[in-house]
Design a protein around this motif. Structure first.
Motif, mmCIF file in Angstrom:
data_model
loop_
_atom_site.group_PDB
_atom_site.id
_atom_site.type_symbol
_atom_site.label_atom_id
_atom_site.label_comp_id
_atom_site.label_asym_id
_atom_site.label_seq_id
_atom_site.Cartn_x
_atom_site.Cartn_y
_atom_site.Cartn_z
ATOM 1 N N TYR A 138 -10.138 49.891 -8.722
ATOM 2 C CA TYR A 138 -9.682 49.503 -10.067
ATOM 3 C C TYR A 138 -8.183 49.743 -10.219
ATOM 4 C CZ TYR A 138 -14.522 49.430 -11.982
ATOM 5 O OH TYR A 138 -15.833 49.144 -12.269
ATOM 6 N N LEU A 139 -7.767 50.942 -9.823
ATOM 7 C CA LEU A 139 -6.370 51.351 -10.022
ATOM 8 C C LEU A 139 -5.408 50.584 -9.123
ATOM 9 C CD1 LEU A 139 -7.123 55.169 -10.229
ATOM 10 C CD2 LEU A 139 -6.356 53.748 -12.133
ATOM 11 N N GLU A 140 -5.808 50.386 -7.888
ATOM 12 C CA GLU A 140 -4.934 49.695 -6.941
ATOM 13 C C GLU A 140 -4.739 48.226 -7.310
ATOM 14 O OE1 GLU A 140 -6.901 50.550 -3.288
ATOM 15 O OE2 GLU A 140 -6.193 52.641 -3.247
ATOM 16 N N LYS A 141 -5.753 47.621 -7.949
ATOM 17 C CA LYS A 141 -5.632 46.218 -8.352
ATOM 18 C C LYS A 141 -4.581 46.007 -9.440
ATOM 19 C CE LYS A 141 -10.028 44.173 -6.976
ATOM 20 N NZ LYS A 141 -11.272 43.485 -7.417
ATOM 21 N N VAL A 142 -4.253 47.071 -10.155
ATOM 22 C CA VAL A 142 -3.184 46.961 -11.167
ATOM 23 C C VAL A 142 -1.940 47.736 -10.706
ATOM 24 C CG1 VAL A 142 -4.688 46.491 -13.128
ATOM 25 C CG2 VAL A 142 -4.223 48.865 -12.494
ATOM 26 N N ASN A 143 -1.846 47.893 -9.385
ATOM 27 C CA ASN A 143 -0.631 48.391 -8.724
ATOM 28 C C ASN A 143 -0.356 49.884 -8.889
ATOM 29 O OD1 ASN A 143 0.064 45.827 -7.665
ATOM 30 N ND2 ASN A 143 0.894 45.241 -9.661
ATOM 31 N N TYR A 144 -1.388 50.682 -9.117
ATOM 32 C CA TYR A 144 -1.206 52.122 -9.027
ATOM 33 C C TYR A 144 -1.440 52.550 -7.579
ATOM 34 C CZ TYR A 144 -1.482 52.435 -14.135
ATOM 35 O OH TYR A 144 -1.255 52.296 -15.480
ATOM 36 N N GLU A 145 -0.751 53.598 -7.158
ATOM 37 C CA GLU A 145 -1.018 54.198 -5.850
ATOM 38 C C GLU A 145 -2.102 55.257 -6.032
ATOM 39 O OE1 GLU A 145 1.270 56.765 -2.318
ATOM 40 O OE2 GLU A 145 2.376 56.073 -4.090
ATOM 41 N N THR A 146 -3.059 55.328 -5.119
ATOM 42 C CA THR A 146 -4.148 56.292 -5.258
ATOM 43 C C THR A 146 -4.299 57.149 -4.006
ATOM 44 O OG1 THR A 146 -5.869 54.820 -4.393
ATOM 45 C CG2 THR A 146 -5.417 54.698 -6.758
ATOM 46 N N THR A 147 -4.784 58.368 -4.240
ATOM 47 C CA THR A 147 -5.222 59.245 -3.151
ATOM 48 C C THR A 147 -6.591 59.773 -3.540
ATOM 49 O OG1 THR A 147 -2.991 59.910 -2.481
ATOM 50 C CG2 THR A 147 -4.781 61.401 -1.913
ATOM 51 N N ALA A 148 -7.538 59.725 -2.598
ATOM 52 C CA ALA A 148 -8.902 60.152 -2.877
ATOM 53 C C ALA A 148 -9.140 61.576 -2.376
ATOM 54 C CB ALA A 148 -9.900 59.200 -2.220
ATOM 55 N N ALA A 149 -9.849 62.373 -3.197
ATOM 56 C CA ALA A 149 -10.310 63.703 -2.790
ATOM 57 C C ALA A 149 -11.796 63.785 -3.129
ATOM 58 C CB ALA A 149 -9.534 64.797 -3.503
ATOM 59 N N PHE A 150 -12.560 64.471 -2.290
ATOM 60 C CA PHE A 150 -14.004 64.483 -2.454
ATOM 61 C C PHE A 150 -14.559 65.876 -2.753
ATOM 62 C CE2 PHE A 150 -12.775 60.854 0.060
ATOM 63 C CZ PHE A 150 -13.491 59.815 -0.530
ATOM 64 N N SER A 151 -13.667 66.821 -3.008
ATOM 65 C CA SER A 151 -14.074 68.168 -3.418
ATOM 66 C C SER A 151 -12.929 68.801 -4.191
ATOM 67 C CB SER A 151 -14.428 69.036 -2.204
ATOM 68 O OG SER A 151 -13.253 69.365 -1.480
ATOM 69 N N GLY A 152 -13.243 69.842 -4.944
ATOM 70 C CA GLY A 152 -12.198 70.552 -5.664
ATOM 71 C C GLY A 152 -11.228 71.239 -4.729
ATOM 72 N N SER A 153 -11.741 71.742 -3.611
ATOM 73 C CA SER A 153 -10.884 72.425 -2.643
ATOM 74 C C SER A 153 -9.896 71.453 -2.007
ATOM 75 C CB SER A 153 -11.746 73.078 -1.549
ATOM 76 O OG SER A 153 -12.679 73.971 -2.119
ATOM 77 N N GLU A 154 -10.372 70.242 -1.681
ATOM 78 C CA GLU A 154 -9.478 69.231 -1.103
ATOM 79 C C GLU A 154 -8.409 68.822 -2.117
ATOM 80 O OE1 GLU A 154 -9.624 64.802 1.028
ATOM 81 O OE2 GLU A 154 -11.426 65.605 0.048
ATOM 82 N N ALA A 155 -8.824 68.679 -3.376
ATOM 83 C CA ALA A 155 -7.865 68.311 -4.428
ATOM 84 C C ALA A 155 -6.792 69.383 -4.583
ATOM 85 C CB ALA A 155 -8.595 68.106 -5.751
ATOM 86 N N LYS A 156 -7.193 70.649 -4.561
ATOM 87 C CA LYS A 156 -6.221 71.738 -4.709
ATOM 88 C C LYS A 156 -5.220 71.728 -3.565
ATOM 89 C CE LYS A 156 -5.825 76.705 -5.508
ATOM 90 N NZ LYS A 156 -6.540 77.970 -5.786
ATOM 91 N N LEU A 157 -5.698 71.467 -2.350
ATOM 92 C CA LEU A 157 -4.804 71.390 -1.197
ATOM 93 C C LEU A 157 -3.816 70.239 -1.348
ATOM 94 C CD1 LEU A 157 -3.927 72.250 1.637
ATOM 95 C CD2 LEU A 157 -5.732 70.782 2.560
ATOM 96 N N LEU A 158 -4.296 69.074 -1.763
ATOM 97 C CA LEU A 158 -3.421 67.920 -1.947
ATOM 98 C C LEU A 158 -2.366 68.192 -3.015
ATOM 99 C CD1 LEU A 158 -6.074 65.060 -1.752
ATOM 100 C CD2 LEU A 158 -4.132 65.353 -0.202
ATOM 101 N N LEU A 159 -2.772 68.866 -4.085
ATOM 102 C CA LEU A 159 -1.825 69.172 -5.164
ATOM 103 C C LEU A 159 -0.742 70.152 -4.723
ATOM 104 C CD1 LEU A 159 -4.409 69.403 -8.061
ATOM 105 C CD2 LEU A 159 -2.469 67.828 -8.005
ATOM 106 N N SER A 160 -1.032 70.929 -3.695
ATOM 107 C CA SER A 160 -0.040 71.900 -3.211
ATOM 108 C C SER A 160 1.020 71.259 -2.320
ATOM 109 C CB SER A 160 -0.730 73.036 -2.446
ATOM 110 O OG SER A 160 -1.192 72.602 -1.178
#
Length: 229
Positions: A20-42
């Protein structure tokens, strides 16, 4: 282009949201757990987070609380939890919006657009929140970006938070105990090396672009900004 972190453990839903987001030209990154999201945010900078609550590792509620310790990044909850008390609890603890599953594409995109617009307006209008400057260094708290002589430097989450504290209180000397308790939010057990390593890393990353001194060691006490001319 806004960069959006999609945190959802259901691979199909995660893929749908990213599409959905990429079709309107947003860049996306996927995370599949809270721990993965925290690592990406760091290690990366995002403009908005779409967040499920029932996640493996760190759950959504814990992740919101952790993010709000140091960041104003917009957070939109997308969850199957529809009870009013769940919505109220998350909005009070720091989420900016709450959408109940199942969702419609148009509503997701409209809410994303509204949150990003408000975030940009907030950054532009609130004094002191847009940028903090010291010598040749500029920090942007909303996006968690730090520049030295115009060059973006990559700080870990803890390095960023230490530097933010020092910049926020330029005349204050922080003991290692204070830094540890403020950043790690836990008891201090003589973790001198942990603080020393993080300070050393910050200094090295700044020195790659500027030889001037930014962090002063106050012997026997701790650290402060080096405000000497």
């Amino acid at each position: 282009m806004a960069h959006i972190l999609v945190v959802e453990d259901d691979a199909d839903i995660n893929r749908i949201l990213c599409r959905y987001l990429e079709k309107v030209n947003y860049e996306t990154t996927a995370a599949f757990s809270g721990s993965e999201a925290k690592l990406l945010l760091s290690v990366k900078t995002f403009d908005l987070i779409l967040l499920d609550l029932m996640l493996p590792g760190i759950n959504g509620e814990e992740l919101v609380a952790d993010i709000r310790k140091s960041s104003f990044i917009p957070i939109m909850i997308i969850s199957a939890k529809s009870a009013l008390e769940d919505k109220v609890k998350l909005l009070k603890s720091g989420a900016d919006d709450y959408l109940v599953k199942p969702f419609e594409r148009e509503e997701v995109l409209a809410r994303v657009d509204a949150l990003l617009r408000r975030s940009r307006d907030f950054a532009d209008k609130v004094p002191g929140r847009n940028e903090i400057s010291f010598k040749q260094l500029t920090m942007r708290p909303v996006s968690r970006e730090v520049f030295v002589k115009g060059n973006l430097i990559g700080l870990t989450s803890h390095e960023y938070e230490i530097l933010y504290l020092l910049l926020k209180y330029p005349e204050r000397v922080f003991t290692k105990e204070q830094l540890y308790q403020d950043i790690w939010k836990s008891g201090y057990y003589g973790e001198d090396n942990t603080i020393n390593v993080h300070i050393s890393n910050i200094r090295k990353k700044i020195k790659d672009f500027d030889e001037d001194s930014y962090i002063k060691t106050v012997w026997g006490i701790g650290f402060k900004l080096d405000t000497a001319l």
